[in-house]
Scaffold this motif. Structure first.
Motif, PDB file in Angstrom:
ATOM      1  N   ASP A 171      -5.921  -4.674   6.658  1.00 25.27           N
ATOM      2  CA  ASP A 171      -5.751  -5.184   5.288  1.00 25.27           C
ATOM      3  C   ASP A 171      -4.277  -5.062   4.902  1.00 25.27           C
TER       4      ASP A 171
ATOM      5  N   GLU B 142     -10.523 -11.019   3.789  1.00 20.25           N
ATOM      6  CA  GLU B 142      -9.978 -11.161   2.434  1.00 20.25           C
ATOM      7  C   GLU B 142      -8.949 -12.280   2.355  1.00 20.25           C
TER       8      GLU B 142
ATOM      9  N   HIS C 174     -10.109  -8.253  -7.029  1.00 25.61           N
ATOM     10  CA  HIS C 174      -9.254  -8.009  -8.194  1.00 25.61           C
ATOM     11  C   HIS C 174      -8.300  -9.171  -8.405  1.00 25.61           C
TER      12      HIS C 174
ATOM     13  N   PHE D 249      -0.457  -5.153  -8.106  1.00 24.54           N
ATOM     14  CA  PHE D 249      -1.344  -5.100  -6.932  1.00 24.54           C
ATOM     15  C   PHE D 249      -2.789  -5.366  -7.379  1.00 24.54           C
ATOM     16  N   HIS D 250      -3.208  -4.625  -8.377  1.00 27.76           N
ATOM     17  CA  HIS D 250      -4.586  -4.769  -8.859  1.00 27.76           C
ATOM     18  C   HIS D 250      -4.571  -5.088 -10.347  1.00 27.76           C
TER      19      HIS D 250
ATOM     20  N   PRO E 174       0.804  -1.235   0.000  1.00 27.00           N
ATOM     21  CA  PRO E 174       0.000   0.000   0.000  1.00 27.00           C
ATOM     22  C   PRO E 174       0.838   1.287   0.000  1.00 27.00           C
TER      23      PRO E 174
ATOM     24  N   TYR F  88       1.137   3.549  -2.934  1.00 26.16           N
ATOM     25  CA  TYR F  88       0.303   3.052  -4.037  1.00 26.16           C
ATOM     26  C   TYR F  88      -0.768   4.091  -4.377  1.00 26.16           C
TER      27      TYR F  88
ATOM     28  N   GLU G  38     -12.885 -10.769  -1.217  1.00 25.71           N
ATOM     29  CA  GLU G  38     -12.847  -9.768  -0.161  1.00 25.71           C
ATOM     30  C   GLU G  38     -14.139  -8.947  -0.087  1.00 25.71           C
TER      31      GLU G  38
ATOM     32  N   HIS H  44     -10.001   0.930   3.223  1.00 26.16           N
ATOM     33  CA  HIS H  44      -9.034   1.990   2.904  1.00 26.16           C
ATOM     34  C   HIS H  44      -8.877   3.036   4.000  1.00 26.16           C
TER      35      HIS H  44
ATOM     36  N   PHE I  57      -1.270   6.434  -1.623  1.00 29.42           N
ATOM     37  CA  PHE I  57      -1.683   6.026  -0.272  1.00 29.42           C
ATOM     38  C   PHE I  57      -0.507   6.253   0.686  1.00 29.42           C
TER      39      PHE I  57
ATOM     40  N   TRP J 145      -9.505   8.785   0.483  1.00 28.87           N
ATOM     41  CA  TRP J 145      -9.342   7.332   0.574  1.00 28.87           C
ATOM     42  C   TRP J 145     -10.438   6.617   1.359  1.00 28.87           C
TER      43      TRP J 145
ATOM     44  N   CYS K 259      -4.010  -0.773   5.488  1.00 28.57           N
ATOM     45  CA  CYS K 259      -5.305  -0.115   5.671  1.00 28.57           C
ATOM     46  C   CYS K 259      -5.916  -0.625   6.977  1.00 28.57           C
TER      47      CYS K 259
ATOM     48  N   ASP L  94      -2.204 -10.434  -0.899  1.00 31.43           N
ATOM     49  CA  ASP L  94      -3.201  -9.509  -0.352  1.00 31.43           C
ATOM     50  C   ASP L  94      -4.183 -10.299   0.506  1.00 31.43           C
TER      51      ASP L  94
ATOM     52  N   SER M   6      -0.947  -6.098   2.508  1.00 33.52           N
ATOM     53  CA  SER M   6      -0.541  -6.507   1.151  1.00 33.52           C
ATOM     54  C   SER M   6       0.976  -6.406   1.059  1.00 33.52           C
TER      55      SER M   6
END
Ligand code: MF3
Ligand code: CO
Length: 291
Positions: free
Chosen positions: A137, A276, A211, A217-218, A99, A102, A244, A119, A105, A262, A110, A148, A139
């Protein structure tokens, strides 16, 4: 110019096998679904066994970080402290918190408390108190591979209502995992999630989903948790994505904090919960790579 892959050409997956001995039948099967009008994955989102192993390794760090948070989270702690724990342990493992930076962010994890849907930005001035429910959260990027996952934590004792929401949100994720099978649809998974939420009087967030994940990441596809059975992308072996769902105690409507751009909140101020995992579609079902 782009020539069609012939039977004796090397396979596109990098296995060094001939196409006819590798992914030819696989591609024909996908093509049949496409001809029926279904959304199907392209080669770019199908991972090799080596890539899946990379995500699995990244996931081990992600899980260790969440286990560490689980062992230490308590009333009186700020979400800023959680951020520091996550960043420190991630880096000690030779990895990078995904994150951080990102799309701007500002933190490494998160943290979303009560009516925050997702977020949430950790802060030294946000102190966890008895009865809060919080999603953490995490990642991780390790050797270029992204993992993630997130969990809910109940701070001390909470109300029966919030406790049930946290439990049912986990059951929704588990119901989704059970429907991850090759040659079925992401909508089959979504429908299982949504049905379990509705049976309990809850709603599933529509505008934010899961995702694909692994090399970025996504990645594609966007993963809905409200789509009907038989819709959305065909699931095939080698796809890796997150499950998630965000489960709201009240209505599904959400808004984004316009001060920080965010943090997502429930419109009605009622609590929200989310768990998730990252899963891979296998030949006969699914493997949870990151939990
Ligand atoms: N971990 C979140 C997810 O599940 C991603 C948040 S993006 C961030 O997709 F920048 F806020 F970290
Ligand atoms: Co995610």
């Amino acid at each position: 110019m782009h020539r069609k892959l012939e039977r004796n050409d090397p396979c596109w997956c990098g296995s060094n096998k001939k196409y006819k001995h590798c992914h030819m039948q696989f591609d024909e099967k996908i093509r049949a679904f496409a001809l029926e009008g279904h959304l199907v994955p392209d080669h770019g989102i199908i991972k090799t066994p080596e890539q899946i192993e990379g995500i699995r390794e990244s996931g081990k760090i992600n899980v260790a970080v969440l286990d560490y948070v689980a062992a230490n989270i308590r009333a009186g702690m700020s979400t800023g402290e959680i951020d520091r724990m996550v960043e420190e342990l991630t880096r000690q493992n030779g990895a990078i918190p995904a994150p951080l930076g990102y799309e701007g962010f500002p933190k490494s994890v998160c943290t979303s408390v009560n009516d925050q849907v997702c977020h949430g930005i950790p802060s030294d001035s946000d102190i966890l108190k008895e009865g809060d429910i919080v999603n953490v959260d995490v990642s991780t990027i390790y050797r270029g591979y992204y993992s993630d996952s997130s969990r809910m934590f109940i701070i001390g004792q909470t109300t029966p209502e919030k406790e049930k929401l946290v439990r049912v949100a986990k059951e929704c994720m588990e119901a989704g995992i059970r429907e991850v099978k090759p040659w079925r649809f992401l909508g089959d998974m979504a429908d299982a999630v949504n049905r379990h939420a509705k049976e309990n009087g809850y709603s599933v967030v529509v505008d934010i989903g899961g995702h694909g994940v692994g090399l970025e990441f996504h990645e594609d596809p966007f993963v809905s948790y409200v789509a009907p059975k038989g819709t959305e992308m065909l699931m095939v072996p080698g796809m890796v994505f997150t499950i998630e769902p965000m489960i709201n105690a009240g209505r599904a409507d959400i808004y984004i904090d316009d001060e920080n751009g965010w943090t997502v909140y429930t419109q009605d101020g009622k609590p929200s919960a989310q768990w998730e995992v990252t899963v891979a579609v296998t030949q006969d079902g699914c493997e949870v790579l990151v939990w």
